[in-house]
Design a protein around this motif. Sequence first.
Motif, short mmCIF file in Angstrom:
data_model
loop_
_atom_site.label_atom_id
_atom_site.label_comp_id
_atom_site.label_asym_id
_atom_site.label_seq_id
_atom_site.Cartn_x
_atom_site.Cartn_y
_atom_site.Cartn_z
N LEU A 286 36.64 44.94 30.55
CA LEU A 286 37.94 45.11 30.38
C LEU A 286 38.45 44.05 31.40
CD1 LEU A 286 40.87 46.35 29.77
CD2 LEU A 286 40.53 48.04 31.58
N CYS A 287 39.23 43.15 30.89
CA CYS A 287 39.64 41.87 31.71
C CYS A 287 41.13 41.89 31.98
CB CYS A 287 39.17 40.68 31.17
SG CYS A 287 37.39 40.40 31.34
N ILE A 288 41.74 41.98 33.19
CA ILE A 288 43.15 42.14 33.25
C ILE A 288 43.20 40.86 34.18
CG2 ILE A 288 45.03 43.48 34.50
CD1 ILE A 288 43.25 45.98 34.13
N SER A 289 44.41 40.11 33.58
CA SER A 289 44.86 38.81 34.18
C SER A 289 45.88 39.21 35.25
CB SER A 289 45.38 37.82 33.35
OG SER A 289 46.61 38.41 32.71
N GLU A 290 45.96 38.29 36.18
CA GLU A 290 46.94 38.32 37.32
C GLU A 290 48.41 38.16 36.75
OE1 GLU A 290 48.13 39.08 41.02
OE2 GLU A 290 46.02 38.83 40.42
N GLN A 291 48.51 37.42 35.73
CA GLN A 291 49.74 37.37 34.95
C GLN A 291 50.15 38.75 34.36
OE1 GLN A 291 49.72 34.77 31.43
NE2 GLN A 291 51.72 34.62 31.46
N TRP A 292 48.96 39.59 33.87
CA TRP A 292 49.70 40.74 33.16
C TRP A 292 50.04 41.68 34.44
CZ3 TRP A 292 45.62 44.07 29.92
CH2 TRP A 292 46.44 45.14 29.39
N ILE A 293 49.21 41.61 35.49
CA ILE A 293 49.70 42.54 36.59
C ILE A 293 51.10 41.92 37.19
CG2 ILE A 293 48.99 43.14 39.13
CD1 ILE A 293 46.20 42.67 38.27
N GLU A 294 51.39 40.68 37.43
CA GLU A 294 52.83 40.26 37.81
C GLU A 294 53.97 40.73 36.68
OE1 GLU A 294 53.43 39.58 40.62
OE2 GLU A 294 51.20 39.96 41.29
N GLN A 295 53.78 40.62 35.69
CA GLN A 295 54.47 40.98 34.50
C GLN A 295 54.85 42.42 34.84
OE1 GLN A 295 52.78 39.71 30.79
NE2 GLN A 295 53.74 37.69 30.91
N THR A 296 53.80 43.33 34.88
CA THR A 296 54.09 44.81 35.06
C THR A 296 54.68 45.06 36.03
OG1 THR A 296 51.94 45.07 33.83
CG2 THR A 296 52.87 47.14 35.12
N ARG A 297 54.69 44.28 37.28
CA ARG A 297 55.35 44.56 38.60
C ARG A 297 56.66 44.41 38.66
NH1 ARG A 297 52.47 44.04 43.57
NH2 ARG A 297 50.97 42.41 42.61
N ALA A 298 56.95 43.21 37.77
CA ALA A 298 58.24 42.96 37.56
C ALA A 298 59.10 44.03 36.66
CB ALA A 298 58.66 41.53 36.93
N ARG A 299 58.53 44.65 36.02
CA ARG A 299 59.22 45.80 35.25
C ARG A 299 59.03 47.25 35.97
NH1 ARG A 299 56.62 42.94 30.91
NH2 ARG A 299 54.87 44.63 30.87
N MET A 300 58.56 47.18 36.99
CA MET A 300 58.09 48.65 37.55
C MET A 300 59.70 49.18 38.00
SD MET A 300 55.17 50.08 37.72
CE MET A 300 54.61 50.64 39.39
N PRO A 301 59.91 50.40 38.11
CA PRO A 301 61.11 51.02 38.82
C PRO A 301 60.66 50.75 40.37
CG PRO A 301 59.62 52.63 38.14
CD PRO A 301 59.14 51.61 37.52
#
Length: 482
Positions: A286-301
């Motif tokens: 399972l590979c998770i990119s830094e971009q995916w993490i940052e996109q998720t962070r931006a949408r977090m409450p």
Amino acid sequence: MSAPKLIQGYEVVIGFETHTQLQTNSKIFSRAPTAFGAAPNTQACAVDLALPGTLPVMNREAVQCAIKLGLALGSHIAPRSVFARKNYFYPDLPKGYQISQFEIPVVQGGTVSFFVGDEKKTVRLVRAHLEEDAGKSLHEDYQGMSGIDLNRAGTPLLEIVTEPDMGSSDEAVAYARELHKIVTWIGICDGNMQEGSFRCDANVSVRKPGAPLGTRREIKNLNSFKFMQQAIDFEIRWQIEQLEDGHAIQQATVLFDPDTGETRAMRTKEDSADYRYFPDPDLPPLCISEQWIEQTRARMPELPRAMAERFVQQYGLPEYDASTLTQSPAMAAYFEAAAQASGQPKPASNWVMGELSKRLNADEIGIEAAKVSAAQLAQLIGRIQDGTISNAAARQVFDALWSGAGSTVDAVIEAKGLRQMNDTGALEKIVDAVIAANPGNVEQFKAGKDKAFNALVGQVMKASQGKANPQQASELLKARLA
């Protein structure tokens, strides 16, 4: 850090494993639905049944949930993690193994902070890994046989594992409540403990202070905070009694029986070697990119602990208040609305944590269904602050609003005649009459007895039918008695 609390001379050591069922529409490796309550075996597809030739395919949304949890807990999110086969043999495990993560989990480290009373505690996390749930064995209505329901097989889980950082059942329950708050706050789990969406396993051991860690016993599937406390307390007492009687503790998995209030051994506890883990050949890393993490962070409450820190900074609240008010997004929103509308954050905090919470608990409703709105509470606080009513009268107003006996704060104040007496001349006459009628209390006060003064204030309040301003009454009394 405070010294560990001892029970009969023993230190308690508790670690937690929590199975959090993720709010995805389909299972972790198949497209079968995950809705609760369907008829047995109607939500299990060929992949879940492990029919020959089927292959697992990773659910992206389950990975998204893992990323959210890692961000919420300050964990390291592994850029590359792997799935493993955990081998064991139960009738409700159709493959004969469970797909899980072992050597490289997706979420690593992190912390959960919470309060026990007014003492702040922090529990360190080891990991959180993605895995599939097993099915369920049904033992009722089968007359000596068991039925197998595979609806739950393949449901996505995050197993969240702590270090053994807790030293009492109070700490363990407070940790579980905080974790429950976090996973529901960020929307990865519905938190329904009765339906098994949030299941806790407590690893409990005891030792003499300074001794090596004792042998642990794992209490499985604790599905209510009340039972969690009872089970851990019983297990602690049982282990201490065994050791005091000269018996060794055997590592085991135990169940809690709410009817008897006791734990009972289910099986000897397996270690990781017993599961013969090996990488699953059907699933790539399972590979998770830094971009995916940052996109998720931006949408977090805004996360509860960040919001609590903001409440301390922005509203000047104590840490305990801020932590309590961020138990849910709805409670935090209610407090902020009342605090901003009234301009009085601390009184707003006191009312939300006190009178409002007491009513919600008594009526067994959530704050979303509160019968006094944040705007009404703000107006009530304003009337206390401007001297229109006393605190005691404010509770009467709150009662009336909660019961539906009034629509606005001012209407209730007028209807019940609760407005404080602002006529200094009238209050002076009452004070003089009370002094004249209570010579004994006057003499005791002059002899240095403070209780006598409080009794005089009480008489003034009684004579004014509660409408006197207590502070003003005290000042007038002191002036007259001086």
